[in-house]
Write a protein that holds these residues in place. Sequence first.
Motif, mmCIF file in Angstrom:
data_model
loop_
_atom_site.group_PDB
_atom_site.id
_atom_site.type_symbol
_atom_site.label_atom_id
_atom_site.label_comp_id
_atom_site.label_asym_id
_atom_site.label_seq_id
_atom_site.Cartn_x
_atom_site.Cartn_y
_atom_site.Cartn_z
ATOM 1 N N UNK A 116 -2.229 -0.698 -9.351
ATOM 2 C CA UNK A 116 -2.590 0.533 -9.946
ATOM 3 C C UNK A 116 -3.839 0.854 -9.721
ATOM 4 N N UNK A 117 -4.241 1.564 -8.629
ATOM 5 C CA UNK A 117 -5.607 1.857 -8.163
ATOM 6 C C UNK A 117 -6.569 2.279 -9.346
ATOM 7 N N UNK A 118 -6.149 3.122 -10.066
ATOM 8 C CA UNK A 118 -6.909 3.624 -11.254
ATOM 9 C C UNK A 118 -7.339 2.748 -12.272
ATOM 10 N N UNK A 156 -12.125 15.567 -0.801
ATOM 11 C CA UNK A 156 -11.863 14.704 -1.335
ATOM 12 C C UNK A 156 -10.554 13.956 -0.916
ATOM 13 N N UNK A 157 -10.356 12.826 -1.088
ATOM 14 C CA UNK A 157 -9.107 11.938 -0.833
ATOM 15 C C UNK A 157 -8.202 12.255 -2.170
ATOM 16 N N UNK A 158 -6.737 12.466 -1.607
ATOM 17 C CA UNK A 158 -5.847 12.562 -2.588
ATOM 18 C C UNK A 158 -4.716 11.580 -2.320
ATOM 19 N N UNK A 159 -4.309 10.774 -3.238
ATOM 20 C CA UNK A 159 -3.568 9.368 -2.870
ATOM 21 C C UNK A 159 -2.657 9.172 -4.264
ATOM 22 N N UNK A 160 -1.471 8.569 -3.614
ATOM 23 C CA UNK A 160 -0.599 8.251 -4.987
ATOM 24 C C UNK A 160 -1.403 6.893 -5.665
ATOM 25 N N UNK A 161 -1.368 7.159 -6.890
ATOM 26 C CA UNK A 161 -2.177 6.079 -7.732
ATOM 27 C C UNK A 161 -1.565 4.578 -7.397
ATOM 28 N N UNK A 162 -0.356 4.467 -7.850
ATOM 29 C CA UNK A 162 0.614 3.308 -7.569
ATOM 30 C C UNK A 162 1.354 3.265 -6.277
ATOM 31 N N UNK A 163 0.962 2.428 -5.269
ATOM 32 C CA UNK A 163 1.731 2.359 -4.084
ATOM 33 C C UNK A 163 0.605 2.056 -3.130
ATOM 34 N N UNK A 164 1.307 2.030 -1.744
ATOM 35 C CA UNK A 164 0.312 1.498 -0.602
ATOM 36 C C UNK A 164 -0.590 2.889 -0.215
ATOM 37 N N UNK A 165 -1.309 2.604 1.108
ATOM 38 C CA UNK A 165 -2.028 3.555 1.161
ATOM 39 C C UNK A 165 -1.804 4.290 2.546
ATOM 40 N N UNK A 166 -0.517 4.235 2.829
ATOM 41 C CA UNK A 166 0.088 4.641 4.230
ATOM 42 C C UNK A 166 0.687 6.049 3.918
ATOM 43 N N UNK A 167 1.338 6.201 2.800
ATOM 44 C CA UNK A 167 2.015 7.680 2.765
ATOM 45 C C UNK A 167 1.623 8.240 1.588
ATOM 46 N N UNK A 168 1.695 9.772 1.494
ATOM 47 C CA UNK A 168 1.201 10.647 0.224
ATOM 48 C C UNK A 168 -0.237 10.599 0.308
ATOM 49 N N UNK A 183 0.568 17.439 -5.111
ATOM 50 C CA UNK A 183 2.051 17.173 -5.301
ATOM 51 C C UNK A 183 2.803 16.234 -4.208
ATOM 52 N N UNK A 184 2.067 16.316 -3.019
ATOM 53 C CA UNK A 184 2.509 15.447 -1.866
ATOM 54 C C UNK A 184 2.328 13.821 -2.582
ATOM 55 N N UNK A 185 1.211 13.517 -3.073
ATOM 56 C CA UNK A 185 0.858 12.277 -3.773
ATOM 57 C C UNK A 185 2.068 11.778 -4.829
ATOM 58 N N UNK A 186 2.417 12.973 -5.573
ATOM 59 C CA UNK A 186 3.613 12.671 -6.637
ATOM 60 C C UNK A 186 4.724 12.359 -6.168
ATOM 61 N N UNK A 191 1.732 9.132 -10.421
ATOM 62 C CA UNK A 191 0.352 9.607 -10.724
ATOM 63 C C UNK A 191 -0.212 9.907 -9.475
ATOM 64 N N UNK A 192 -1.259 10.840 -9.294
ATOM 65 C CA UNK A 192 -2.094 10.962 -8.211
ATOM 66 C C UNK A 192 -3.458 10.697 -8.447
ATOM 67 N N UNK A 193 -4.162 9.988 -7.514
ATOM 68 C CA UNK A 193 -5.491 9.767 -7.693
ATOM 69 C C UNK A 193 -6.367 10.723 -6.676
ATOM 70 N N UNK A 194 -7.404 11.649 -7.491
ATOM 71 C CA UNK A 194 -8.245 12.381 -6.429
ATOM 72 C C UNK A 194 -9.655 11.733 -6.586
ATOM 73 N N UNK A 195 -10.025 11.315 -5.287
ATOM 74 C CA UNK A 195 -11.318 10.597 -5.069
ATOM 75 C C UNK A 195 -12.493 11.201 -4.380
#
Length: 325
Positions: A116-118, A156-168, A183-186, A191-195
Amino acid sequence: MKKNIAVVYGGDSSEYVVSVMSSKNVFQSIDTELFQPWAVEMKGAEWKLLVNGEPVADIDKQDFSVEYQHERLRFDFAYITIHGTPGEDGILQGYFDLMKIPYSTCGVQSSALTFNKYYCSNYLRNFNIAMAKSVRLTKGDVIDEDALVEKLGLPVFVKPNAGGSSFGITKVKNKADLKGAVEAAWKESSEALIEEFIDGLEITSGLVKLKNESFLFPVTEVLPKNEFFDFEAKYTKGATEEITPARISAALTKTCQQLSSQIYDLCNCQGIVRVDYILKDGVFYFLEVNTTPGMTPTSFIPQQIEAMGFELKDIISKIVNDQLS
């Protein structure tokens, strides 16, 4: 008698294809003079033993054994190469703990935290580890583009909060594109993380700590030809220049390795871990902890181990023996 090693791959995330590639390299790197490797694929409720790439029997989930060639085959150790759930988030680790089968990765709590990145980032902030500002949005939350841009700026970077860093994952330069990126991260995570974007050099640092010895691998600098290190950049030949050891000073290299070692201990990690950073103005900004990093022949960890003068086989044998001792 040789110990039976289950090389576990598959999983239920978009990174299934990466897991397959990682497992093949790990399988081929197990020292068959010491151990007997077996391929075990997990996908949903289907857990299968594969021999020469073909499924031959179903795994008995009651004790993680299998009936093969009229004998009951039991595994002494699980080498987990699943990227994403259930192999990277603690779920599979909990199962193996119940079965009393040692495994190659972090334990339940450490895996759940780092996945869980967050949560992981906010935990590590307590120890004055530099990182980008971020906002977490749960699926269904209102996406207030103005508020996000005011707090984090652009891009900004938008990424899935729980998951790898290759998709979404998306690099967003325009406010109008924020909603689609979230929505792509969801689609990959609830959860989506905006960094906040930090403009610097991407650095990745691998390491493993055993009971009686530690290995801080040479660090790698990552120069993707795409805008960032996405799936295409990771797994398309020639799409990224990866330089190991990184072309940074010996002092900065040592700082990075020591920071990775600190994070490893703070997160109570186990097995091979990779920590990613952005280096800007002499400061390493933490990105994420990868507790089941890619192990394909071109992945960072095998590169770093080779640059250190070892073979992947050597390190895998040390990890297995460390847990079985």
